[in-house]
Design an enzyme around this catalytic site. Structure first.
Site, PDB file in Angstrom:
ATOM      1  N   ARG A 212     -11.479   7.836  -3.195  1.00 48.23           N
ATOM      2  CA  ARG A 212     -11.991   9.207  -3.034  1.00 48.23           C
ATOM      3  C   ARG A 212     -13.514   9.263  -3.020  1.00 48.23           C
ATOM      4  NH1 ARG A 212      -9.706  12.825  -7.567  1.00 48.23           N
ATOM      5  NH2 ARG A 212      -7.898  11.543  -7.040  1.00 48.23           N
TER       6      ARG A 212
ATOM      7  N   LYS B  77     -11.182  -0.738  -1.820  1.00 46.89           N
ATOM      8  CA  LYS B  77     -10.920  -1.637  -0.701  1.00 46.89           C
ATOM      9  C   LYS B  77     -12.092  -1.475   0.269  1.00 46.89           C
ATOM     10  CE  LYS B  77      -5.939  -0.600  -1.025  1.00 46.89           C
ATOM     11  NZ  LYS B  77      -4.802   0.112  -0.382  1.00 46.89           N
TER      12      LYS B  77
ATOM     13  N   LYS C  42      -9.046   6.006   5.689  1.00 46.72           N
ATOM     14  CA  LYS C  42      -7.754   5.472   5.250  1.00 46.72           C
ATOM     15  C   LYS C  42      -7.932   4.267   4.327  1.00 46.72           C
ATOM     16  CE  LYS C  42      -4.833   7.058   8.990  1.00 46.72           C
ATOM     17  NZ  LYS C  42      -4.053   6.664  10.177  1.00 46.72           N
ATOM     18  N   GLY C  43      -7.221   4.291   3.209  1.00 45.54           N
ATOM     19  CA  GLY C  43      -7.243   3.174   2.272  1.00 45.54           C
ATOM     20  C   GLY C  43      -8.483   3.119   1.402  1.00 45.54           C
TER      21      GLY C  43
ATOM     22  N   ASN D 139      -3.657   9.441  -7.411  1.00 44.98           N
ATOM     23  CA  ASN D 139      -2.472  10.319  -7.440  1.00 44.98           C
ATOM     24  C   ASN D 139      -1.180   9.547  -7.189  1.00 44.98           C
ATOM     25  OD1 ASN D 139      -3.738  13.027  -7.706  1.00 44.98           O
ATOM     26  ND2 ASN D 139      -4.734  12.432  -5.791  1.00 44.98           N
TER      27      ASN D 139
ATOM     28  N   THR E  55       1.382  10.348   3.512  1.00 43.82           N
ATOM     29  CA  THR E  55       0.440  11.288   2.900  1.00 43.82           C
ATOM     30  C   THR E  55      -0.899  11.320   3.636  1.00 43.82           C
ATOM     31  OG1 THR E  55       0.072   9.499   1.342  1.00 43.82           O
ATOM     32  CG2 THR E  55       1.260  11.408   0.508  1.00 43.82           C
TER      33      THR E  55
ATOM     34  N   GLU F  77      -0.124  -3.304   4.663  1.00 40.98           N
ATOM     35  CA  GLU F  77      -1.266  -2.376   4.735  1.00 40.98           C
ATOM     36  C   GLU F  77      -1.368  -1.665   6.080  1.00 40.98           C
ATOM     37  OE1 GLU F  77      -3.853  -0.740   3.899  1.00 40.98           O
ATOM     38  OE2 GLU F  77      -4.108  -1.286   1.825  1.00 40.98           O
ATOM     39  N   ASP F  78      -1.780  -0.400   6.050  1.00 38.14           N
ATOM     40  CA  ASP F  78      -1.978   0.344   7.309  1.00 38.14           C
ATOM     41  C   ASP F  78      -3.457   0.546   7.630  1.00 38.14           C
ATOM     42  OD1 ASP F  78      -2.327   2.205   5.143  1.00 38.14           O
ATOM     43  OD2 ASP F  78      -2.303   3.805   6.640  1.00 38.14           O
TER      44      ASP F  78
ATOM     45  N   SER G 280      -2.446   0.458  -4.390  1.00 37.94           N
ATOM     46  CA  SER G 280      -2.964   1.665  -3.729  1.00 37.94           C
ATOM     47  C   SER G 280      -4.286   2.111  -4.333  1.00 37.94           C
ATOM     48  CB  SER G 280      -1.948   2.805  -3.887  1.00 37.94           C
ATOM     49  OG  SER G 280      -2.524   4.050  -3.526  1.00 37.94           O
ATOM     50  N   ALA G 281      -5.176   2.610  -3.476  1.00 38.59           N
ATOM     51  CA  ALA G 281      -6.455   3.136  -3.947  1.00 38.59           C
ATOM     52  C   ALA G 281      -6.303   4.481  -4.660  1.00 38.59           C
ATOM     53  CB  ALA G 281      -7.386   3.313  -2.747  1.00 38.59           C
ATOM     54  N   SER G 282      -5.134   5.094  -4.523  1.00 40.80           N
ATOM     55  CA  SER G 282      -4.998   6.494  -4.952  1.00 40.80           C
ATOM     56  C   SER G 282      -4.889   6.666  -6.462  1.00 40.80           C
ATOM     57  CB  SER G 282      -3.770   7.116  -4.290  1.00 40.80           C
ATOM     58  OG  SER G 282      -3.636   8.448  -4.713  1.00 40.80           O
TER      59      SER G 282
ATOM     60  N   ASP H  68       0.872  -1.161   0.000  1.00 38.01           N
ATOM     61  CA  ASP H  68       0.000   0.000   0.000  1.00 38.01           C
ATOM     62  C   ASP H  68       0.924   1.230   0.000  1.00 38.01           C
ATOM     63  OD1 ASP H  68      -2.434   1.542   0.613  1.00 38.01           O
ATOM     64  OD2 ASP H  68      -1.490   1.818   2.556  1.00 38.01           O
ATOM     65  N   LEU H  69       0.445   2.330  -0.524  1.00 37.33           N
ATOM     66  CA  LEU H  69       1.321   3.511  -0.629  1.00 37.33           C
ATOM     67  C   LEU H  69       1.177   4.410   0.606  1.00 37.33           C
ATOM     68  CD1 LEU H  69       3.213   5.247  -2.481  1.00 37.33           C
ATOM     69  CD2 LEU H  69       1.141   6.315  -3.372  1.00 37.33           C
ATOM     70  N   ASP H  70      -0.008   4.994   0.723  1.00 35.94           N
ATOM     71  CA  ASP H  70      -0.262   5.980   1.767  1.00 35.94           C
ATOM     72  C   ASP H  70      -0.294   5.301   3.148  1.00 35.94           C
ATOM     73  OD1 ASP H  70      -1.292   8.042   3.325  1.00 35.94           O
ATOM     74  OD2 ASP H  70      -3.322   7.727   2.623  1.00 35.94           O
TER      75      ASP H  70
HETATM   76  P1  B16 Z   1      -6.822   9.800  -4.066  1.00 38.30           P
HETATM   77  P2  B16 Z   1      -3.659   3.970  -0.167  1.00 38.30           P
HETATM   78  C1  B16 Z   1      -5.551   5.832  -0.260  1.00 38.30           C
HETATM   79  O1  B16 Z   1      -4.242   5.443  -0.501  1.00 38.30           O
HETATM   80  C2  B16 Z   1      -5.652   6.682   0.982  1.00 38.30           C
HETATM   81  O2  B16 Z   1      -5.290   5.920   2.140  1.00 38.30           O
HETATM   82  C3  B16 Z   1      -7.046   7.198   1.151  1.00 38.30           C
HETATM   83  O3  B16 Z   1      -7.134   8.002   2.306  1.00 38.30           O
HETATM   84  C4  B16 Z   1      -7.448   7.973  -0.106  1.00 38.30           C
HETATM   85  O4  B16 Z   1      -8.776   8.454  -0.024  1.00 38.30           O
HETATM   86  C5  B16 Z   1      -7.283   7.076  -1.318  1.00 38.30           C
HETATM   87  O5  B16 Z   1      -5.951   6.599  -1.386  1.00 38.30           O
HETATM   88  C6  B16 Z   1      -7.631   7.769  -2.609  1.00 38.30           C
HETATM   89  O6  B16 Z   1      -6.660   8.718  -2.901  1.00 38.30           O
HETATM   90  O7  B16 Z   1      -7.852  10.782  -3.638  1.00 38.30           O
HETATM   91  O8  B16 Z   1      -5.419  10.367  -4.151  1.00 38.30           O
HETATM   92  O9  B16 Z   1      -7.207   9.061  -5.326  1.00 38.30           O
HETATM   93  O10 B16 Z   1      -3.595   3.908   1.330  1.00 38.30           O
HETATM   94  O11 B16 Z   1      -4.578   2.941  -0.790  1.00 38.30           O
HETATM   95  O12 B16 Z   1      -2.300   4.034  -0.818  1.00 38.30           O
HETATM   96 MG    MG Z   2      -2.838   3.171   3.258  1.00 35.40          MG
END
Ligand code: B16
Ligand code: MG
Length: 216
Positions: free
Chosen positions: A48, A144, A44-45, A117, A15, A168-169, A113-115, A7-9
């Site tokens: 958006r 997730k 978290k995780g 970004n 972040t 994972e956190d 990662s869900a992000s 996982d990233l964040d």
């Molecule tokens: P974005 P991960 C997740 O990253 C974050 O933990 C979560 O808080 C965030 O809403 C999600 O990414 C979406 O991110 O808005 O940048 O697309 O923990 O899965 O790396």
């Molecule tokens: Mg995370």
């Protein structure tokens, strides 16, 4: 253990507090609501759109689609602004060395990662190019605890889920790893998380355990 999926964040980079700041600002400016650190644990995780749904539920409002999307875009603009100020110093202590050591030992490493970004964060923190595959919010659609993001990473690496360990956190991420048939190493504190195979406060602290595990 053939592969590790990170996982990233909250695992590789810090972040989480940027996401929190941006959601907190939206909650205050749009709903006159104070988002607490406890509320933030649930974000978290989670991707958006799912976070925006949770915020609307907490505020007890039902936004029309255009306004809902405007809220997500605003939060993201504030978040990206903070991410743009990141440097390699924002990689969590020992995280880069942990990944490099696994790769030297022949373990395949991917991001899960869900992000959306993810590539921007990897670029700003100098982590781009370190991973054999990147599965993120731009390639998967289901949030997730759905396992899609990790199953996709395993497929990209061509490794069976049973031979992957996920780091994972977030509780949603631990559930996603289990649902995908993978083992999970939680990064965090036991009072916040459950259902993991192992837990360490950081990747740095997990280093020697996984060195031993690989050699057994
Ligand atoms: P974005 P991960 C997740 O990253 C974050 O933990 C979560 O808080 C965030 O809403 C999600 O990414 C979406 O991110 O808005 O940048 O697309 O923990 O899965 O790396
Ligand atoms: Mg995370």
């Amino acid at each position: 253990m053939r592969a590790m999926i990170f996982d990233l964040d909250g695992v590789l980079v810090d972040t989480a507090h940027f996401h929190y700041q941006a959601w907190k600002r939206l909650a205050r400016e749009w709903f006159d609501m104070d988002l607490t650190p406890e509320d933030n644990e649930r974000f978290k995780g989670v991707n958006r759109e799912a976070c925006m749904h949770m915020l609307c539920e907490m505020a007890d409002v039902n936004l029309e689609r255009a306004r809902f999307e405007q809220g997500m875009a605003l939060k993201n603009a504030w978040y990206v602004n903070l991410v743009n100020g990141m440097t390699p110093a924002d990689v969590l202590p020992g995280a880069r060395a942990f990944v490099e050591r696994q790769k030297q030992a022949g373990v395949l490493c991917a991001i899960g990662s869900a992000s959306k970004n993810c590539s921007l964060v990897l670029e700003r923190t100098g982590l781009q190019g370190l991973f054999d595959a990147v599965s993120d919010g731009t390639v998967v659609t289901r949030a997730k605890p759905d396992p899609e993001v990790f199953v996709t990473a395993a497929r990209m690496l061509q490794v069976l889920p049973a031979r992957c360990v996920v780091f994972e956190d977030a509780q949603a991420g631990i559930e996603a790893a289990r649902a995908g048939g993978m083992r999970c190493c939680a990064i965090g504190q036991p009072h916040n998380l459950q259902g993991y195979d192992w837990i360490f406060p950081s990747l740095q602290a997990a280093g020697s355990f996984f060195d031993d595990l690989r050699s057994t």
